[in-house]
Write a protein that holds these residues in place. Structure first.
Motif: not given
Length: 883
Positions: A848-875
């Protein structure tokens, strides 16, 4: 202006580029047409008043606007009855088999795996009744032993009961758009016929010209196969070179042609049409046909050839160009090749504006531009004068008609000839001198071919690197042999094929030298393909490098046509810039696009399979699995599909500028995990290959052979092994069976399970591990060691994986499911989705979202998708604050 058509073609193409993605109302389009007409009228008025430069400016602006409007009109939405429109509107569901109606566009095609059909759709029968539709469907049928399809022919009205599907598309950055590619061929749906009884002939309308041509095409293919009954591989090459059908070209041989830069000989285009036209012109001269009759016959033969091999874009382009040249020569006009090519480009772009974005279109006219803009002017200055000086080389009285350099060349030639034959008799001396001078002439012609081949390889380098990610070092040399052989094979092949239709005994005699030439070409290509470092893969160049390359190329073309000191200086400056840009493209000295100081995990869309890219905080790379082709259910093999290792995984890595993988890991040797890794190991420099449990599967054996051939060390990773990787703790949680215990087949529960811990955040990658392996890990792993913030859900979301106890122990915030769109297994299962929702995990799916990318600096987590997915605003806020 000596080449006005070139300026018009560039302006029109530029307008098409500007018009891409724009949408205007009908009223605005009407106003735009009026503005274009006004601009062109103004251009004519200024030309009439002899204000030529103003007229040129108004004219070119008018052509730019015309191109933009043409692209906007061509991009209008599909009709409401089109099959894609019906699907988008929810009027047709593709989840179950439906009965499709339409007529056959061509004869049923015999293919290596069975039979292929192409239908022009007219309707589909659903539970709600008959729905009229338009569009195209391609159907594959693999018969069981003794099973055959009912006899049908091109033009027949047929019905087919099958479950249709949209063409596979990988939603990853850089991936090949197969869906768009097939739509360009008017193919919008694919289907597999499960039994011959599911196809019926509804009616047989009277044959039309198109259906007669389709039947002739099928007959020619049959006769061609009959010419090489004991050498199907040669027949496959001849099918490709003569009739444009590459279905029977062996995959390994096709790759060899790509490696050596001579794949164009397998694509019916300018080389083939030109060879055929030259042969027909020579034949007309030999038979001393009247000029008018010879021209008419030549144009008629070209038209028939285009009709027989189907009206494909490369053939149409080549035929149009050749037709322009033939007509010009009939009227005794000396043509400027660039102008002729520009006229053909304008005609093709007016007919189909989106073709400006087609790689094949761009390569065709880029090749012509290289030949006419750089190679021909260079040869006219540096080679042709000496070729002309060879005529009547003994006649001293003609020296005055030549330039000083040519005259000196004639003097030196005579002196060398006399010195080398001084001790021979007069008769032998004359014979030896004539032979030697002919050798000089052949050498000069050979030099022209080398220069032409080098210019073409250099000129097409940016597009070959951008779209095919390949640099062919051996291309110029291989083309010196492949092109002349093609120039002989094509006319001889058609002469033999014509004989097969009229006099089969004669055709069988001609088939022997024809087959020998094809075999010779294949051996030469194979030999060049084996040359070490003769070809390699590369990321596509940055846009600025491509612009610099073409700017220098255009400047060089202008300088070669200019005279004087300024032209000479510009020539050397442009050539230096061109070589520099070529070096940058061929070596790609740019660093990969990675985020330092963060752990990145990309779950790629490889349809029904797994492929995960992991990038460490210091930029080291690990690829886990490479996806694979769906081979069908047991006992029901399907047509091999696209290779995700080439079209998705490699393409994504190249889009990031990655040329090296520090490690490649295989979780287990199932097809949907392993087969894509073959392309990855061939395309990239790989540091190590990680394996879990050894199996006796042929696929794993082939992968290990590739690793050994490319000197990639193989390491076995098992439960309990761990190490620190650029600040990331890597733990292997499964399997626990020693590598020396070789299994007869691959099993999901033997999957390599990897856990990554970076500071406060962790990721769990369990491959296809199912409940047996999960329960074993639960019982044998310390409390808390299975916890992960990000879980790549096991076995594509099967109901037999990610069991409640395992899910509770992991406790993920984010659950990523790698599954194929409309996959035949029903993944992810509703039970699994319900379990994930109940756990509170955020669910992301590659289907559904295509490729899913997860990036973390060891504390927060950032998520992005090829098609587009909502980012958790707090993270997202947490990571932004820490940067």
């Amino acid at each position: 202006m000596r080449i006005p058509a070139v300026a018009i073609a560039v302006a029109f193409a530029g307008g098409i580029l500007l018009g891409r993605g724009l949408h205007l109302s009908r009223s605005v389009l009407g106003i735009s047409f009026l503005c274009i007409i006004s601009l062109l009228i103004a251009a004519l008025l200024f030309a009439w008043r002899e204000n030529l430069w103003t007229a040129v400016i108004f004219s070119l602006v008018g052509w730019v606007c015309m191109g933009a409007v043409a692209m906007i009109v061509a991009s209008r939405p599909l009709p409401a009855e089109h099959i894609l429109s019906r699907i988008a509107a929810g009027q047709i569901e593709l989840r179950t088999p439906l009965r499709w109606y339409g007529h056959l566009r061509s004869e049923p095609a015999r293919l290596p795996w069975g039979v292929g059909l192409e239908m022009e759709l007219s309707g589909v029968e659903t539970a709600a009744g008959m729905i009229p539709v338009s569009g195209g469907m391609r159907i594959g049928f693999t018969p069981k032993e003794g099973e055959t399809l009912p006899e049908v022919h091109a033009g027949d009205e047929v019905s087919v009961m099958a479950q249709a599907r949209l063409p596979l598309v990988f939603r990853d950055a850089g991936a090949f758009d197969r869906r768009g590619y097939l739509a360009g061929q008017n193919i919008h749906l694919l289907a597999t016929l499960r039994a011959s009884s599911l196809q019926e002939r509804v009616s047989s309308p009277p044959a039309t010209v198109a259906t007669q041509l389709a039947r002739l095409r099928a007959l020619l293919r049959e006769r061609l196969d009959a010419l090489c009954p004991d050498a199907p591989q040669r027949a496959g090459i001849l099918r490709a070179m003569l009739l444009g059908d590459r279905s029977f070209v062996d995959q390994a041989e096709s790759v060899d042609f790509q490696k050596t830069g001579v794949f164009h000989v397998l694509v019916v285009a300018g080389l083939h049409v030109g060879a055929l036209a030259f042969f027909l012109y020579w034949l007309g001269s030999l038979l001393r046909l009247p000029r008018t009759l010879a021209t008419v016959l030549l144009l008629g033969a070209l038209f028939a050839y285009i009709a027989v091999v189907e009206q494909r874009a490369p053939v149409l382009r080549a035929g149009l160009m050749t037709g322009i040249v033939v007509l010009a020569s009939f009227f005794y006009r000396r043509l400027e090749i660039l102008n002729s090519a520009a006229v053909a480009a304008i005609a093709l772009l007016v007919a189909k504006p989106p073709s400006a974005f087609d790689t094949s279109f761009q390569l065709s006219f880029l090749a012509i531009g290289c030949i006419a803009g750089i190679a021909v002017p260079w040869m006219e200055r540096h080679v042709q004068p000496y070729v002309g000086a060879l005529r009547g080389w003994r006649d001293v009285t003609r020296d005055g008609a030549f330039s000083a350099r040519q005259a000196q060349f004639r003097l030196d030639l005579r002196a060398a000839a006399n010195a080398m034959t001084r001790r021979l008799s007069a008769r032998k001396a004359k014979w030896a001198q004539d032979f030697g001078v002919k050798g000089v002439g052949w050498s000069l012609r050979g030099g022209e071919m080398i220069a032409l081949s080098v210019v073409l390889q250099f000129g097409m380098l940016p597009l070959m690197a951008r779209d095919f990610h390949r640099v062919t070092v051996m291309g110029p040399v291989a083309n010196l042999f492949a092109v002349p052989l093609t120039g002989v094979i094509v006319p001889l092949g058609f002469f033999t094929l014509g004989g097969a239709m009229i006099a089969p005994p004669i055709a069988r005699v001609l088939a022997w030298p024809l087959g020998w030439l094809v075999a010779l070409q294949g051996r030469l290509v194979g030999w060049f393909a084996e040359v070490a470092h003769g070809s390699y893969r590369i990321p596509g160049p940055p846009l600025w490098v491509t612009i610099l390359f073409f700017a220098c190329g255009i400047a060089l073309a202008v300088a070669l046509r200019a005279n004087g000191r300024l032209g000479h200086q510009l020539k050397w400056l442009a050539a230096t810039g061109l070589l520099l840009a070529s070096f940058v493209i061929a070596t790609y000295p740019f660093p990969a696009s990675v985020e330092r100081g963060a752990l990145e995990v990309d779950v790629l869309d490889v349809a029904q399979g797994d492929s995960i890219l992991v990038i460490s905080p210091k930029g080291s790379t690990l690829l886990i699995d490479g996806g694979g082709r769906f081979a069908g259910f047991r006992g029901h093999a399907e047509v091999p599909g696209p290779d995700p290792g080439e079209e998705a995984v490699s393409a994504y890595l190249w889009s990031r500028g990655i040329q090296r993988l520090d490690a490649v890991a295989l979780t287990h040797a199932h097809q949907d995990h392993i087969s894509g890794l073959k392309a990855v190991l061939e395309n990239f420099r790989v540091g190590r290959l990680w394996l879990g449990r050894e199996t006796e599967t042929p696929a794993l054996g082939q992968l290990k052979q590739i690793a050994e051939r490319r000197h990639i060390p193989i390491e076995h990773e098992l439960r309990g092994q761990s190490f620190l990787w650029d600040g990331v703790q890597v733990d292997f949680l499964w399997p626990q069976i020693p590598p020396e215990e070789i299994a007869p087949s691959a099993k999901n529960n033997d999957s390599l399970v990897v856990r990554l811990q970076y500071k406060e955040r962790s990721v769990l990658l369990p491959g296809d591990a199912e409940k047996q392996a999960e329960y074993a890990m639960l019982s044998e792993t310390e409390a808390g060691r299975l916890h992960a913030d990000v879980l790549k859900v096991g076995h594509h979301g099967s109901k037999n994986s990610t069991m409640p106890e395992f899910l509770e122990s992991v406790g993920p915030q984010i659950a990523i499911i790698s599954a194929g769109e409309q996959n035949p297994y029903g993944h992810p299962s509703p039970e699994l989705l319900e379990r994930l929702r109940g756990s509170g995990a955020r669910i992301l799916r590659t289907d559904e979202e295509g490729a899913v990318q997860v990036v973390t600096d060891g504390h927060g987590i950032r998520v992005s998708c090829f098609v587009g997915c909502e980012q958790d605003e707090e993270e997202k806020k947490k990571m932004t604050q820490r940067r």
